[in-house]
Design a protein around this motif. Structure first.
Motif, short mmCIF file in Angstrom:
data_model
loop_
_atom_site.label_atom_id
_atom_site.label_comp_id
_atom_site.label_asym_id
_atom_site.label_seq_id
_atom_site.Cartn_x
_atom_site.Cartn_y
_atom_site.Cartn_z
N ARG A 1 16.62 11.26 91.92
CA ARG A 1 15.72 10.85 91.24
C ARG A 1 14.75 10.25 91.88
NH1 ARG A 1 17.28 8.73 85.03
NH2 ARG A 1 15.01 8.91 84.85
N ALA A 2 13.25 10.44 91.43
CA ALA A 2 12.28 9.69 92.22
C ALA A 2 12.12 8.36 91.51
CB ALA A 2 10.88 10.36 92.22
N TYR A 3 11.66 7.24 92.41
CA TYR A 3 11.55 5.83 91.70
C TYR A 3 10.33 5.07 92.25
CZ TYR A 3 12.94 1.05 90.27
OH TYR A 3 12.85 -0.07 89.78
N THR A 4 9.12 4.94 91.86
CA THR A 4 8.07 4.45 92.59
C THR A 4 7.33 3.36 91.50
OG1 THR A 4 6.25 6.16 91.71
CG2 THR A 4 7.78 6.96 93.52
N GLY A 5 6.22 2.83 91.94
CA GLY A 5 5.48 2.05 91.24
C GLY A 5 4.81 2.66 90.12
N GLN A 6 4.56 4.21 90.20
CA GLN A 6 3.93 4.71 89.34
C GLN A 6 4.98 5.36 88.18
OE1 GLN A 6 1.36 7.88 91.01
NE2 GLN A 6 0.33 6.39 92.32
N THR A 7 6.16 5.36 88.46
CA THR A 7 7.33 5.91 87.34
C THR A 7 7.10 5.09 86.26
OG1 THR A 7 8.47 6.52 89.27
CG2 THR A 7 9.92 6.11 87.15
N ASP A 8 7.47 5.54 85.14
CA ASP A 8 7.15 4.95 83.72
C ASP A 8 8.37 3.73 83.75
OD1 ASP A 8 6.60 4.75 80.46
OD2 ASP A 8 8.81 4.87 80.78
N PRO A 9 8.03 2.53 83.19
CA PRO A 9 8.94 1.48 83.38
C PRO A 9 10.33 1.76 82.54
CG PRO A 9 6.86 0.46 82.57
CD PRO A 9 6.72 1.91 82.70
N ASP A 10 10.46 2.53 81.44
CA ASP A 10 11.63 2.95 81.04
C ASP A 10 12.51 4.01 81.83
OD1 ASP A 10 11.37 1.42 78.50
OD2 ASP A 10 10.29 2.97 77.37
N GLU A 11 11.64 4.79 82.42
CA GLU A 11 12.42 5.84 83.34
C GLU A 11 12.79 5.06 84.42
OE1 GLU A 11 10.01 9.01 84.37
OE2 GLU A 11 9.45 9.59 82.54
N ARG A 12 12.30 3.94 85.27
CA ARG A 12 12.60 3.25 86.05
C ARG A 12 14.08 2.44 85.85
NH1 ARG A 12 8.50 -0.53 89.47
NH2 ARG A 12 7.03 -0.42 87.57
N ARG A 13 13.96 1.91 84.60
CA ARG A 13 15.27 1.12 84.35
C ARG A 13 16.53 2.13 84.06
NH1 ARG A 13 15.78 -3.56 79.63
NH2 ARG A 13 18.02 -3.81 80.05
N GLU A 14 16.24 3.42 83.44
CA GLU A 14 17.10 4.46 83.29
C GLU A 14 17.70 5.12 84.82
OE1 GLU A 14 17.54 9.21 81.58
OE2 GLU A 14 16.03 7.64 80.83
N ALA A 15 16.79 4.92 85.68
CA ALA A 15 17.21 5.43 86.89
C ALA A 15 17.96 4.13 87.73
CB ALA A 15 15.80 5.70 87.94
N GLU A 16 17.67 3.02 87.48
CA GLU A 16 18.42 2.06 88.13
C GLU A 16 19.89 1.98 87.41
OE1 GLU A 16 16.40 -1.55 87.08
OE2 GLU A 16 14.74 -0.93 88.30
N ASP A 17 20.16 2.32 86.17
CA ASP A 17 21.32 2.42 85.75
C ASP A 17 22.04 3.53 86.03
OD1 ASP A 17 20.71 0.17 83.92
OD2 ASP A 17 19.90 1.05 82.14
N ASP A 18 21.24 4.69 86.20
CA ASP A 18 22.19 5.95 86.64
C ASP A 18 23.01 5.55 88.25
OD1 ASP A 18 21.56 7.31 84.48
OD2 ASP A 18 19.95 8.43 85.27
N LEU A 19 22.00 4.70 88.89
CA LEU A 19 22.44 4.51 90.27
C LEU A 19 23.63 3.48 90.30
CD1 LEU A 19 22.27 4.93 93.27
CD2 LEU A 19 20.35 3.16 93.40
N LEU A 20 23.37 2.64 89.42
CA LEU A 20 24.49 1.68 89.23
C LEU A 20 25.77 2.15 88.76
CD1 LEU A 20 22.52 -1.29 87.64
CD2 LEU A 20 23.56 -1.31 89.54
N ALA A 21 25.80 3.28 87.95
CA ALA A 21 26.95 3.65 87.33
C ALA A 21 27.32 5.09 88.22
CB ALA A 21 26.75 4.40 86.09
N ASP A 22 26.71 5.26 89.33
CA ASP A 22 26.92 6.40 90.02
C ASP A 22 26.82 7.69 89.60
OD1 ASP A 22 27.80 4.92 92.61
OD2 ASP A 22 29.54 4.51 91.65
N ARG A 23 26.01 7.67 88.70
CA ARG A 23 25.47 9.15 88.06
C ARG A 23 24.42 10.04 88.88
NH1 ARG A 23 25.80 5.86 83.25
NH2 ARG A 23 23.54 5.27 83.44
N VAL A 24 23.94 9.32 89.71
CA VAL A 24 23.20 10.12 90.76
C VAL A 24 23.55 9.66 92.22
CG1 VAL A 24 20.92 10.18 89.29
CG2 VAL A 24 21.43 8.05 90.94
#
Length: 722
Positions: free
Chosen positions: A288-311
């Protein structure tokens, strides 16, 4: 919180009892086997027993947060007020709150994402129901927070913590103007309130600068500095030098699946992150892409996905940096080199904190130095620009908004806001409700310091190039850049072991990568709102741009920062490039953009924008597109004077003022357009070489719409972005 702690005095028995209590809190925080490191104990004792100010410079994962959470528990047991932690990122705040709760510490946060909870948080702090309050540095200069909340918060704090403290120093790789406000906060603290600053990335100069700022006054005790070795025994540093972007992307697609665990792929620009994530996804990798332009909710979801090894990975800019806590992160790959070894060390330090081996691979790009030059242009403005800002504020009757200042000061909004924050800390201006005011306090432009900081940045960039070409240990080099006296060969990097990643790529993967990068076309969003305050410049435009004057969504062949078309566009649009027709490859790229556009109505005509620097390129491109697409060639818009708009302005208000005063339809273009609309009404293509602020296209589209074009579709070679 536990009930009563042992009495805290300076004798040996009390010190032993304090350490026993500290160890107990640490076990609650980190598990039954946790034990305090010696420097952790020194910091805790200095804060709790001696009420000192301390700076802890230790590697990522060492346990700096344990110091302030244990100290918080001990201070609260003494009856002290809550700990105030200034923390830079929401990701870091979320991790810290979760860690605090594990230890029974009640933590709350005040930041831009939870504004509805601010009042209840303030009430809970006043009621003594909060042990730790995390505050973003931007809050410190919010007028309401600064004037209504901060004084009582500072007066009642039991401990103040400055996390990622290298941001305080403009010598640091990640200086942030908002952090300079912390110096005022520290100066206003009552005597006896301990202060802790922590960072993993500070060389000797930054360490000294931060320690001096912590001292904050001649009568203060000298800051206790606890600095440890920065060795990261799990990291396997390596460099893979590949010839082009297609090779780097294909290398990633081939090798990422073979690296154990999940990780981060860092890029230098937003567009590179987005483009890389799209390609890897197409090749079957879950990223997943993660930048300063990514929606805050999408950023948090992406962080959670990485923490849980879903990506497998997040493809990220530096927006994913400080504070992201995943101990088992298996790799950090850089697609492009950061402009500082210190910044690079911080980012690779995200990996391998809880595993025996983690890969840190740098893949430098030929375009890296041009991107560094762009960011270097965001440094503190020249003195005449600063003086113009101060003069505008001094002449005003009341507060001036940033939007109004843009009509007087030729800086983009982000850079203007950063400059104002620095001037605020220096005492020259003050942020109030409604904008900014001048204080009247004399202010000196510290040219020597600004030049020295710029020179330090240049040295860091040269060091980053040296790192790529090393014939000696890479970890030792990074540690020496951070003035780590214990630096020695690591025995693990590619140079030490002689085990290098393969630099060859699979031909099929490379062909797929080249095809992906060769896809042309970037949307160009139309301007929808005129800038504020244009009346002060004599321009009668305000509010929303009327529907019957607005441009449609346009297209560009590519961004100047793209990993695909960016290199070629930068070459042909360089300041010293000749004004010549574009080559066949670029022309075919534009044709492919037109073919894939998907417009509701096919264009019927083509108009070129005027240019003083590339008239041959733009008029030729418009003529060739008219011929290829069987569109009516309508000519070129004009300028009122031979000089045209003048040197390009950087912010919206001043650029619009330039263009509005100079751009004209021209009688010939108007007549051709009118005749065409009588015969075959339809959209008109408006062709230009490059769009930055978007105001030239907006004014050009308004002229054509007013003359009868039902729709205007901008088409440019390049757009600035990412």
């Amino acid at each position: 919180m536990t009930a009563a702690e042992p009495a805290l005095t300076q004798d040996t028995h009390a010190t032993d009892a304090l350490r026993e209590a500290a160890e107990r809190h640490l076990r609650a925080l980190a598990g039954d086997t946790a034990r305090l490191r010696e420097d952790q104990w020194k910091a805790i004792h200095a804060l709790v027993a001696e009420h000192r100010r301390a700076l802890v410079v230790q590697r990522t994962g060492w346990g700096k947060s344990a110091v302030y959470f244990v100290a918080t528990a001990l201070r609260r047991a003494q009856g002290a007020g809550p700990t105030v932690i200034v923390s830079p990122l929401l990701a870091l705040m979320r991790n810290q709150i979760a860690a605090a709760e594990r230890a029974g510490i009640r933590a709350r946060t005040i930041n831009s994402s939870n504004t509805t909870a601010w009042e209840s948080t303030y009430a809970d702090v006043a009621a003594g129901e909060v042990d730790v309050l995390l505050v973003s540095p931007e809050r410190l200069n919010n007028p309401e927070f600064r004037d209504r909340v901060l004084p009582s918060l500072a007066a009642g704090a039991g401990l103040v913590v400055v996390d990622e403290a290298h941001c305080v120093s403009d010598w640091g790789h990640d200086f942030r103007p908002d952090y300079r406000r912390i110096r005022s906060l520290l100066h206003e603290l009552p005597d006896g309130v301990p202060v802790l600053a922590t960072t993993a990335t500070a060389n000797a100069r930054v360490t000294h600068d931060v320690a001096e700022q912590l001292r904050s006054g001649e009568d203060r005790q000298e800051t206790l500095v606890l600095r440890g070795p920065l060795e990261r025994e799990s990291l396997r540093l390596a460099v893979v030098d590949l010839p082009d972007a297609a090779s780097r992307l294909s290398w990633l697609a081939e090798h990422l699946p073979r690296i154990p665990g999940s990780g981060i792929v860092y890029t230098l620009t937003v567009s590179a992150a987005q483009e890389t994530a799209r390609f890897l996804s197409e090749r079957g990798l879950d990223v997943r892409a993660y930048t300063g332009q990514t929606d805050p909710d999408e950023r948090r979801e992406a962080e959670d996905d990485l923490l849980a090894d879903r990506v497998k990975a997040l493809v990220a800019t530096s927006a994913l940096g400080m504070g992201f806590d995943k101990p088992d992160l298996g790799f950090v790959v850089h697609l492009g080199a950061p402009q500082s070894p210190i910044s690079y060390y911080q980012q690779v330090g995200r990996a391998g904190r809880g595993v025996e081996r983690a890969e840190a691979v740098l893949m430098p790009g030929r375009e890296d130095q041009r991107i560094w030059e762009y960011f270097a242009g965001l440094s503190f403005p020249p003195e005449e620009t600063v003086r113009a800002t101060l003069a505008a504020l001094e002449e005003a009757d009341g507060p001036v908004s940033v939007a109004r200042l843009e009509t007087r000061v030729d800086l983009r909004r982000t850079r203007l806001e950063q400059m104002l924050k620095v001037l605020d800390v220096d005492g020259a201006v003050r942020r109030v409700r409604g904008g900014w005011t001048a204080t009247g306090t004399p202010w000196e432009y510290d040219a020597h310091r600004y030049e020295a900081v710029a020179a330090a940045r240049a040295r860091e960039q040269r060091a980053m190039l040296d790192y790529q070409a090393l014939g000696t240990c890479r970890m030792e080099f990074l540690r020496r850049q951070l003035d780590d006296d214990a630096a020695a060969p690591c025995g693990r990097c590619d140079v030490c072991t002689g085990e290098y990643w393969p630099a060859s790529v699979d031909p099929a993967q490379r062909e797929a990568a080249a095809g992906h990068l060769d896809r042309p076309g970037v949307p160009v969003a139309p301007r929808r709102q005129w800038p504020t305050g244009m009346d002060t410049l004599g321009v009668p435009l305000s509010g929303r741009i009327k529907d019957d004057l607005r441009a449609g969504e346009g297209r560009a062949l590519g961004r100047l920062t793209d990993v695909g078309w960016g290199g070629e566009l930068r070459r042909i649009l360089a300041a010293d490039a000749p004004d010549a027709p574009v080559g066949d490859r670029v022309l075919q790229g534009i044709v492919r953009v037109l073919a894939a556009w998907g417009w509701e109505r096919r264009p019927v005509g083509v108009v070129a924008m005027p240019s003083l620097t590339r008239p041959a390129m733009i008029t030729d491109l418009a003529a060739r597109l008219a011929d290829l697409g069987r569109l009516a060639p309508l000519g070129t818009l004009g300028y009122r004077s031979e000089a045209g708009p003048g040197p390009r302005r950087h912010n919206s208000a001043l650029r619009l003022h330039q263009v509005y005063a100079e751009l004209v339809l021209g009688e010939a273009v108007g007549e051709r357009l009118g005749a065409l609309m009588d015969r075959t009404p339809g959209p008109v293509l408006l062709v230009d070489d490059h769009t930055d602020t978007g105001w030239s296209l907006a004014v050009g589209a308004a002229l054509l719409r007013r003359a009868g074009a039902p729709e205007v579709l901008p088409l440019t070679l390049a757009t600035t972005g990412g």
